[in-house]
Motif scaffolding. Structure first.
Motif, PDB file in Angstrom:
ATOM      1  N   ILE A   1       0.848  -1.188   0.000  1.00 46.39           N
ATOM      2  CA  ILE A   1       0.000   0.000   0.000  1.00 46.39           C
ATOM      3  C   ILE A   1       0.885   1.240   0.000  1.00 46.39           C
ATOM      4  O   ILE A   1       1.715   1.420   0.891  1.00 46.39           O
ATOM      5  CB  ILE A   1      -0.918   0.029   1.242  1.00 46.39           C
ATOM      6  N   ALA A   2       0.707   2.098  -1.002  1.00 43.61           N
ATOM      7  CA  ALA A   2       1.375   3.396  -1.030  1.00 43.61           C
ATOM      8  C   ALA A   2       0.521   4.363  -0.212  1.00 43.61           C
ATOM      9  O   ALA A   2      -0.678   4.485  -0.446  1.00 43.61           O
ATOM     10  CB  ALA A   2       1.527   3.902  -2.458  1.00 43.61           C
ATOM     11  N   VAL A   3       1.140   5.024   0.756  1.00 44.27           N
ATOM     12  CA  VAL A   3       0.468   5.997   1.618  1.00 44.27           C
ATOM     13  C   VAL A   3       1.025   7.356   1.217  1.00 44.27           C
ATOM     14  O   VAL A   3       2.163   7.685   1.542  1.00 44.27           O
ATOM     15  CB  VAL A   3       0.724   5.679   3.102  1.00 44.27           C
ATOM     16  N   ILE A   4       0.233   8.136   0.493  1.00 38.25           N
ATOM     17  CA  ILE A   4       0.744   9.296  -0.231  1.00 38.25           C
ATOM     18  C   ILE A   4       0.334  10.617   0.407  1.00 38.25           C
ATOM     19  O   ILE A   4      -0.845  10.951   0.463  1.00 38.25           O
ATOM     20  CB  ILE A   4       0.267   9.246  -1.702  1.00 38.25           C
ATOM     21  N   HIS A   5       1.346  11.325   0.882  1.00 38.07           N
ATOM     22  CA  HIS A   5       1.216  12.708   1.354  1.00 38.07           C
ATOM     23  C   HIS A   5       1.930  13.581   0.340  1.00 38.07           C
ATOM     24  O   HIS A   5       2.982  13.200  -0.167  1.00 38.07           O
ATOM     25  CB  HIS A   5       1.945  12.893   2.692  1.00 38.07           C
TER      26      HIS A   5
ATOM     27  N   ASP B   1       0.108  -2.212  -4.771  1.00 36.02           N
ATOM     28  CA  ASP B   1      -1.202  -2.795  -5.071  1.00 36.02           C
ATOM     29  C   ASP B   1      -2.334  -1.802  -4.869  1.00 36.02           C
ATOM     30  O   ASP B   1      -3.321  -1.821  -5.612  1.00 36.02           O
ATOM     31  CB  ASP B   1      -1.446  -4.014  -4.172  1.00 36.02           C
ATOM     32  N   ILE B   2      -2.206  -0.967  -3.859  1.00 37.84           N
ATOM     33  CA  ILE B   2      -3.259  -0.030  -3.475  1.00 37.84           C
ATOM     34  C   ILE B   2      -2.603   1.307  -3.167  1.00 37.84           C
ATOM     35  O   ILE B   2      -1.489   1.354  -2.632  1.00 37.84           O
ATOM     36  CB  ILE B   2      -4.025  -0.561  -2.243  1.00 37.84           C
ATOM     37  N   ARG B   3      -3.300   2.402  -3.501  1.00 38.52           N
ATOM     38  CA  ARG B   3      -2.798   3.742  -3.210  1.00 38.52           C
ATOM     39  C   ARG B   3      -3.827   4.493  -2.379  1.00 38.52           C
ATOM     40  O   ARG B   3      -4.977   4.639  -2.787  1.00 38.52           O
ATOM     41  CB  ARG B   3      -2.511   4.508  -4.522  1.00 38.52           C
ATOM     42  N   LEU B   4      -3.389   4.938  -1.191  1.00 43.74           N
ATOM     43  CA  LEU B   4      -4.208   5.756  -0.312  1.00 43.74           C
ATOM     44  C   LEU B   4      -3.544   7.125  -0.272  1.00 43.74           C
ATOM     45  O   LEU B   4      -2.327   7.210  -0.134  1.00 43.74           O
ATOM     46  CB  LEU B   4      -4.256   5.166   1.103  1.00 43.74           C
ATOM     47  N   ALA B   5      -4.332   8.190  -0.386  1.00 50.47           N
ATOM     48  CA  ALA B   5      -3.722   9.517  -0.483  1.00 50.47           C
ATOM     49  C   ALA B   5      -4.404  10.532   0.415  1.00 50.47           C
ATOM     50  O   ALA B   5      -5.616  10.450   0.655  1.00 50.47           O
ATOM     51  CB  ALA B   5      -3.757  10.005  -1.933  1.00 50.47           C
ATOM     52  N   ALA B   6      -3.604  11.489   0.864  1.00 53.41           N
ATOM     53  CA  ALA B   6      -4.139  12.656   1.555  1.00 53.41           C
ATOM     54  C   ALA B   6      -4.868  13.501   0.522  1.00 53.41           C
ATOM     55  O   ALA B   6      -4.455  13.574  -0.647  1.00 53.41           O
ATOM     56  CB  ALA B   6      -3.013  13.453   2.191  1.00 53.41           C
TER      57      ALA B   6
ATOM     58  N   LEU C   1      -9.223   8.489  -0.653  1.00 50.46           N
ATOM     59  CA  LEU C   1      -8.710   9.778  -0.180  1.00 50.46           C
ATOM     60  C   LEU C   1      -9.102   9.968   1.270  1.00 50.46           C
ATOM     61  O   LEU C   1     -10.205   9.574   1.676  1.00 50.46           O
ATOM     62  CB  LEU C   1      -9.329  10.932  -0.978  1.00 50.46           C
ATOM     63  N   PHE C   2      -8.201  10.596   2.027  1.00 54.76           N
ATOM     64  CA  PHE C   2      -8.458  10.889   3.429  1.00 54.76           C
ATOM     65  C   PHE C   2      -7.966  12.295   3.728  1.00 54.76           C
ATOM     66  O   PHE C   2      -7.012  12.768   3.095  1.00 54.76           O
ATOM     67  CB  PHE C   2      -7.717   9.897   4.330  1.00 54.76           C
ATOM     68  N   PRO C   3      -8.573  12.971   4.717  1.00 59.10           N
ATOM     69  CA  PRO C   3      -7.989  14.236   5.161  1.00 59.10           C
ATOM     70  C   PRO C   3      -6.534  13.986   5.579  1.00 59.10           C
ATOM     71  O   PRO C   3      -6.220  12.927   6.133  1.00 59.10           O
ATOM     72  CB  PRO C   3      -8.857  14.628   6.359  1.00 59.10           C
TER      73      PRO C   3
END
Length: 190
Positions: free
Chosen positions: A63-67, A82-87, A144-146
């Protein structure tokens, strides 16, 4: 290699140091210098591609955790996950067209697989910044997340995956990978 060797690790999260950038990609000044030395340029590109390929081939979910900034080769690294989660305040760009370069075949395939040929061409032809919202809307980002909630949300997301049967999770990763690579029928590996 450590992640792959440790069977107790069920999910790997990849993030940048701090919140300014997941990865801003290559140093542009260094890139201009390397352009004058084709062998050096090939070595730089091969090192980046090797790192992305190793990450993409890990058997466990990634999982890429993108800021912040996710650009160039850094975007390629996020694509290898595999998965991208972003601010919600992050942005994405693939600027080789502005530098007289061509994005790698592997990175371009991953981009096309996620967003389709038309939007991939737009990103590649223009090199423009794509907002987190636009990245989410086109399928480049899964969620997307804050910004202040991203790390906690990513941890919770990873724990949800880790709680599942690992033979199923890793098997699903293999099968999806085989399909993306063009498999049309079951094999011993899938």
């Amino acid at each position: 290699a450590q992640l792959e060797a440790d069977s107790t690790i069920r999910v790997a999260l990849l993030r940048g140091a701090g919140q300014e950038a997941f990865s801003a990609g290559a140093d542009i000044a260094e890139m201009h210098t390397a352009l004058a030395h084709p062998e050096r340029m090939q070595q730089m590109q091969a090192a980046v591609q090797d790192a992305q390929d190793v990450w993409a081939r890990l058997p466990l979910p990634t999982i890429a955790v993108i800021h912040g900034a996710c650009a160039g080769g850094g975007c390629g690294l996020a694509l290898a996950c595999d998965i991208r989660l972003a601010a919600d305040d992050s942005f994405f760009s693939i600027p080789p067209a502005k530098l007289g370069l061509v994005y790698s075949l592997a990175d371009t395939k991953r981009l096309v697989d996620l967003v389709g040929p038309s939007f991939a061409k737009e990103m590649l032809f223009t090199g423009r910044r794509v907002s987190a919202r636009e990245a989410y809307d086109c399928g480049l980002v899964n969620h997307l997340f804050p910004a202040d909630e991203l790390i906690g949300a990513a941890r919770d997301f990873a724990l949800g995956i880790a709680a599942n049967a690992q033979n199923s999770v890793r098997g699903a990763k293999r099968v999806v990978g085989a399909l993306v690579d063009g498999a049309l029928s079951e094999t011993a590996e899938t």
